[in-house]
Design a protein around this motif. Structure first.
Motif, mmCIF file in Angstrom:
data_model
loop_
_atom_site.group_PDB
_atom_site.id
_atom_site.type_symbol
_atom_site.label_atom_id
_atom_site.label_comp_id
_atom_site.label_asym_id
_atom_site.label_seq_id
_atom_site.Cartn_x
_atom_site.Cartn_y
_atom_site.Cartn_z
ATOM 1 N N GLN A 49 0.768 -1.294 -0.008
ATOM 2 C CA GLN A 49 0.045 -0.165 -0.135
ATOM 3 C C GLN A 49 0.750 1.174 0.025
ATOM 4 O OE1 GLN A 49 -2.266 -0.497 3.528
ATOM 5 N NE2 GLN A 49 -3.040 -2.374 2.929
ATOM 6 N N ARG A 50 0.297 2.389 -0.481
ATOM 7 C CA ARG A 50 1.174 3.567 -0.371
ATOM 8 C C ARG A 50 1.741 4.038 0.815
ATOM 9 N NH1 ARG A 50 -2.671 7.031 -2.973
ATOM 10 N NH2 ARG A 50 -2.177 6.094 -4.862
ATOM 11 N N GLN A 51 1.033 3.771 1.849
ATOM 12 C CA GLN A 51 1.690 4.411 3.246
ATOM 13 C C GLN A 51 2.656 3.439 3.526
ATOM 14 O OE1 GLN A 51 -1.463 3.095 2.756
ATOM 15 N NE2 GLN A 51 -2.270 1.903 4.408
ATOM 16 N N MET A 52 2.952 2.179 2.932
ATOM 17 C CA MET A 52 3.973 1.336 3.377
ATOM 18 C C MET A 52 5.414 1.967 2.768
ATOM 19 S SD MET A 52 2.370 -2.222 2.672
ATOM 20 C CE MET A 52 1.103 -3.086 3.529
ATOM 21 N N ILE A 53 5.425 2.984 1.916
ATOM 22 C CA ILE A 53 6.536 3.070 1.149
ATOM 23 C C ILE A 53 7.180 4.189 1.641
ATOM 24 C CG2 ILE A 53 7.444 3.942 -1.201
ATOM 25 C CD1 ILE A 53 5.171 2.478 -2.300
ATOM 26 N N PRO A 54 8.368 4.184 2.353
ATOM 27 C CA PRO A 54 8.920 5.256 3.220
ATOM 28 C C PRO A 54 9.641 6.272 2.070
ATOM 29 C CG PRO A 54 10.632 3.270 2.531
ATOM 30 C CD PRO A 54 9.321 2.900 2.304
ATOM 31 N N HIS A 159 2.147 10.126 21.816
ATOM 32 C CA HIS A 159 0.914 10.031 21.204
ATOM 33 C C HIS A 159 -0.075 9.010 21.764
ATOM 34 C CE1 HIS A 159 4.033 11.214 18.194
ATOM 35 N NE2 HIS A 159 3.043 12.164 17.731
ATOM 36 N N THR A 160 -0.272 9.195 22.920
ATOM 37 C CA THR A 160 -1.313 8.327 23.585
ATOM 38 C C THR A 160 -2.674 8.378 22.928
ATOM 39 O OG1 THR A 160 -0.188 8.918 25.736
ATOM 40 C CG2 THR A 160 -2.284 7.669 25.873
ATOM 41 N N GLY A 161 -3.319 6.878 22.814
ATOM 42 C CA GLY A 161 -4.461 6.737 21.997
ATOM 43 C C GLY A 161 -4.401 6.807 20.700
ATOM 44 N N LYS A 162 -3.236 7.147 19.978
ATOM 45 C CA LYS A 162 -3.183 6.885 18.622
ATOM 46 C C LYS A 162 -2.454 5.519 18.071
ATOM 47 C CE LYS A 162 -2.879 11.857 17.241
ATOM 48 N NZ LYS A 162 -1.908 12.942 16.673
ATOM 49 N N GLU A 163 -2.972 5.198 16.986
ATOM 50 C CA GLU A 163 -2.370 3.833 16.502
ATOM 51 C C GLU A 163 -1.179 4.208 15.733
ATOM 52 O OE1 GLU A 163 -2.317 -0.296 16.267
ATOM 53 O OE2 GLU A 163 -3.909 0.982 17.291
ATOM 54 N N LEU A 164 -0.269 3.199 16.143
ATOM 55 C CA LEU A 164 0.989 3.421 15.252
ATOM 56 C C LEU A 164 0.792 2.672 13.859
ATOM 57 C CD1 LEU A 164 4.086 4.072 15.021
ATOM 58 C CD2 LEU A 164 4.671 1.762 16.136
ATOM 59 N N SER A 165 0.433 3.532 12.845
ATOM 60 C CA SER A 165 0.222 2.857 11.543
ATOM 61 C C SER A 165 1.551 2.578 10.560
ATOM 62 C CB SER A 165 -0.720 3.908 10.700
ATOM 63 O OG SER A 165 -0.112 4.900 10.348
ATOM 64 N N LYS A 166 1.130 2.038 9.576
ATOM 65 C CA LYS A 166 2.129 1.673 8.739
ATOM 66 C C LYS A 166 2.921 2.934 7.941
ATOM 67 C CE LYS A 166 0.203 -2.800 7.479
ATOM 68 N NZ LYS A 166 -0.332 -3.726 6.466
ATOM 69 N N SER A 167 2.422 3.979 7.833
ATOM 70 C CA SER A 167 2.905 5.220 7.368
ATOM 71 C C SER A 167 3.730 5.714 8.388
ATOM 72 C CB SER A 167 2.089 5.968 6.960
ATOM 73 O OG SER A 167 1.019 6.656 7.712
#
Length: 172
Positions: A49-54, A159-167
């Motif tokens: 997915q696009r967000q996986m690309i560094p 970032h309490t409460g936020k998910e650590l996404s792939k992006s």
């Protein structure tokens, strides 16, 4: 459960976050001269997915793969070895080369072993369950894991409460 929090009595609550490490692998090749060859990020999934690309400026010459479990497979390793081999050749590194690695099952793939023989990569697999003298990669990557885990912990605290996404993972 991603919705649970934990804290000592009287202390602020901190969300428990499973950093993307559970389903993300990072495979790197470091030359004995300290040269870092293109990193291989492996995410859990069916498609890239696009967000996986560094960002290429942060992780130059990187490769991104998606595998069913987020771990190296024989085919994803073979693709990466071919990239690293081209990078070695462009730096005029003489062959044969010795590749120190762990005994992950992807290393024992028939296609990988055949390619290594044909391409003059001598694979040295460090023995499991031995001291650090016999597992030099553990010594090298211990500091990487400690640094990585510290960065993830700091990010989670900020970032309490936020998910650590792939992006976000690729930015970190």
């Amino acid at each position: 459960d991603r919705g649970k929090t934990i804290a000592e009595v009287g202390k602020p609550c901190v969300k428990l976050v499973t950093a993307a490490r559970e389903h993300t692998s990072l495979d790197v090749l470091i030359g004995l001269d300290g040269w870092l060859y293109g990193a291989h990020l492996i995410f859990k999934g069916e498609y890239i997915q696009r967000q996986m690309i560094p960002d290429k400026s942060k992780v130059p010459n990187s490769k991104v793969s998606a595998t069913p479990k987020g771990y190296q497979t024989g085919s994803s390793l073979l693709e990466t070895l071919k990239i690293w081999d081209r990078q070695l050749l462009s730096r005029n590194v003489p062959k044969p080369v010795v590749w120190m690695t762990d005994g992950h099952s992807s290393r024992l793939n028939r296609d990988v072993l055949s390619w290594c023989r044909e391409s003059q990569w001598i694979m040295y697999i460090s023995p499991p369950h031995t001291t650090g003298i016999h597992q030099p990669l553990d010594q090298i990557f211990k500091s990487w894991h400690d640094t990585f885990n510290g960065i993830i912990k700091r990010w989670c605290n900020e970032h309490t409460g936020k998910e650590l996404s792939k992006s976000i993972f690729t930015d970190i």
